[in-house]
Design a protein around this motif. Structure first.
Motif, short mmCIF file in Angstrom:
data_model
loop_
_atom_site.label_atom_id
_atom_site.label_comp_id
_atom_site.label_asym_id
_atom_site.label_seq_id
_atom_site.Cartn_x
_atom_site.Cartn_y
_atom_site.Cartn_z
N ASN A 2 97.54 -3.08 31.08
CA ASN A 2 98.69 -3.93 30.80
C ASN A 2 100.03 -3.19 30.97
OD1 ASN A 2 98.98 -2.33 28.52
ND2 ASN A 2 98.22 -3.88 27.11
N SER A 3 101.13 -3.87 30.69
CA SER A 3 102.46 -3.30 30.91
C SER A 3 102.84 -2.25 29.86
CB SER A 3 103.51 -4.41 30.93
OG SER A 3 103.59 -5.03 29.66
N THR A 4 102.01 -2.07 28.84
CA THR A 4 102.25 -1.02 27.85
C THR A 4 101.17 0.07 27.91
OG1 THR A 4 101.20 -2.38 26.15
CG2 THR A 4 103.60 -2.45 26.28
N LEU A 5 100.52 0.16 29.06
CA LEU A 5 99.58 1.24 29.36
C LEU A 5 98.45 1.38 28.35
CD1 LEU A 5 102.21 3.88 30.54
CD2 LEU A 5 100.84 2.32 31.97
N GLY A 6 98.00 0.25 27.81
CA GLY A 6 96.88 0.25 26.89
C GLY A 6 97.27 0.41 25.44
N PHE A 7 98.55 0.52 25.15
CA PHE A 7 99.04 0.66 23.79
C PHE A 7 99.82 -0.60 23.41
CE2 PHE A 7 98.37 4.85 25.43
CZ PHE A 7 97.83 5.56 24.37
N GLN A 8 100.10 -0.74 22.13
CA GLN A 8 100.88 -1.88 21.68
C GLN A 8 102.34 -1.74 22.10
OE1 GLN A 8 100.20 -2.70 17.55
NE2 GLN A 8 101.57 -4.46 17.52
N ARG A 9 102.84 -0.49 22.20
CA ARG A 9 104.23 -0.26 22.56
C ARG A 9 104.34 1.06 23.30
NH1 ARG A 9 109.39 -2.20 20.50
NH2 ARG A 9 108.04 -3.93 20.01
N VAL A 10 105.26 1.14 24.24
CA VAL A 10 105.60 2.40 24.91
C VAL A 10 107.03 2.75 24.50
CG1 VAL A 10 106.04 3.56 27.11
CG2 VAL A 10 104.10 1.99 26.90
N TYR A 11 107.20 3.95 23.97
CA TYR A 11 108.52 4.46 23.63
C TYR A 11 108.86 5.57 24.62
CZ TYR A 11 108.02 2.26 19.03
OH TYR A 11 107.85 1.37 18.00
N VAL A 12 110.04 5.50 25.17
CA VAL A 12 110.51 6.53 26.09
C VAL A 12 111.68 7.24 25.43
CG1 VAL A 12 111.48 7.03 28.36
CG2 VAL A 12 109.77 5.21 28.10
N VAL A 13 111.51 8.54 25.20
CA VAL A 13 112.55 9.35 24.56
C VAL A 13 113.42 9.94 25.66
CG1 VAL A 13 112.99 11.38 23.13
CG2 VAL A 13 111.03 9.89 22.63
N TYR A 14 114.72 9.75 25.51
CA TYR A 14 115.65 10.28 26.51
C TYR A 14 116.75 11.09 25.84
CZ TYR A 14 118.99 6.68 25.11
OH TYR A 14 119.86 5.90 24.38
N SER A 15 117.31 11.99 26.62
CA SER A 15 118.42 12.82 26.14
C SER A 15 119.72 12.24 26.66
CB SER A 15 118.25 14.25 26.65
OG SER A 15 119.41 15.00 26.37
N ALA A 16 120.69 12.07 25.78
CA ALA A 16 122.01 11.55 26.18
C ALA A 16 122.68 12.49 27.17
CB ALA A 16 122.89 11.35 24.96
N SER A 17 122.30 13.76 27.15
CA SER A 17 122.89 14.73 28.06
C SER A 17 122.26 14.71 29.46
CB SER A 17 122.80 16.14 27.47
OG SER A 17 121.44 16.53 27.38
N ASP A 18 121.21 13.88 29.64
CA ASP A 18 120.55 13.80 30.94
C ASP A 18 120.35 12.33 31.34
OD1 ASP A 18 119.14 14.30 33.26
OD2 ASP A 18 117.31 14.94 32.24
N PRO A 19 121.45 11.61 31.62
CA PRO A 19 121.33 10.19 31.94
C PRO A 19 120.55 9.91 33.22
CG PRO A 19 123.58 10.95 32.29
CD PRO A 19 122.82 12.08 31.66
#
Length: 154
Positions: A2-19
């Motif tokens: 599925n669109s969440t790669l088999g999980f209920q949710r996908v969280y993507v952590v990003y750094s504000a210093s690397d847009p």
């Protein structure tokens, strides 16, 4: 897969210093039909403040990572999310990620509390990991973020 790669949710952590890594990930997510929630990583400045305020023994990079994950876990608890994949926006996403995840998840026995992918230092036999797993199961604080951060205190 599925669109969440088999999980209920996908969280993507990003750094504000690397847009650029965030924009690259978003482009790939659209291409691969991945539904993700984007979470800004706790800044090193904030981690330094936490380290001073609470006399944490961990370095600021580790504190920033733990604080970011604590916010994600708190969001999961508030919204009754039972499973999630947490990845960095800088990850080198393969075009066949859905096939790889389906294969990998098929080999993992249920139930499990946490799954660390690509974390070579997070072996379940390491005392720190066992300590963290015990700590994560404790629910005696109304502020999950503060509760989890205490593991780094003296």
């Amino acid at each position: 897969m599925n669109s969440t790669l088999g999980f209920q949710r996908v969280y993507v952590v990003y750094s504000a210093s690397d847009p650029s890594s965030l924009e690259n990930f978003k482009s790939i997510a659209v291409l691969l039909d991945i539904d993700a929630r984007y979470i800004e990583q706790t800044s090193i400045e904030r981690a330094n403040t936490l380290q001073r305020q609470h006399a944490y023994l961990a370095n600021p990079v580790e504190i920033a990572e733990l604080d970011t994950h604590a916010r994600i876990y708190a969001h999961m608890a508030r919204h009754d999310i039972q499973s999630a994949l947490i990845i960095q926006s800088s990850v080198d996403m393969e075009l066949d990620i859905k096939l790889r995840m389906a294969s990998a998840l098929g080999d993992i026995p249920d139930p499990y509390d946490m799954l660390f992918v690509g974390r070579h230092y997070a072996e379940p036999t390491e005392p720190q990991v066992q300590e963290m797993m015990t700590f994560l199961r404790q629910t005696n604080s109304s502020d999950p973020s503060a509760q989890m951060q205490r593991v780094w205190a003296k």
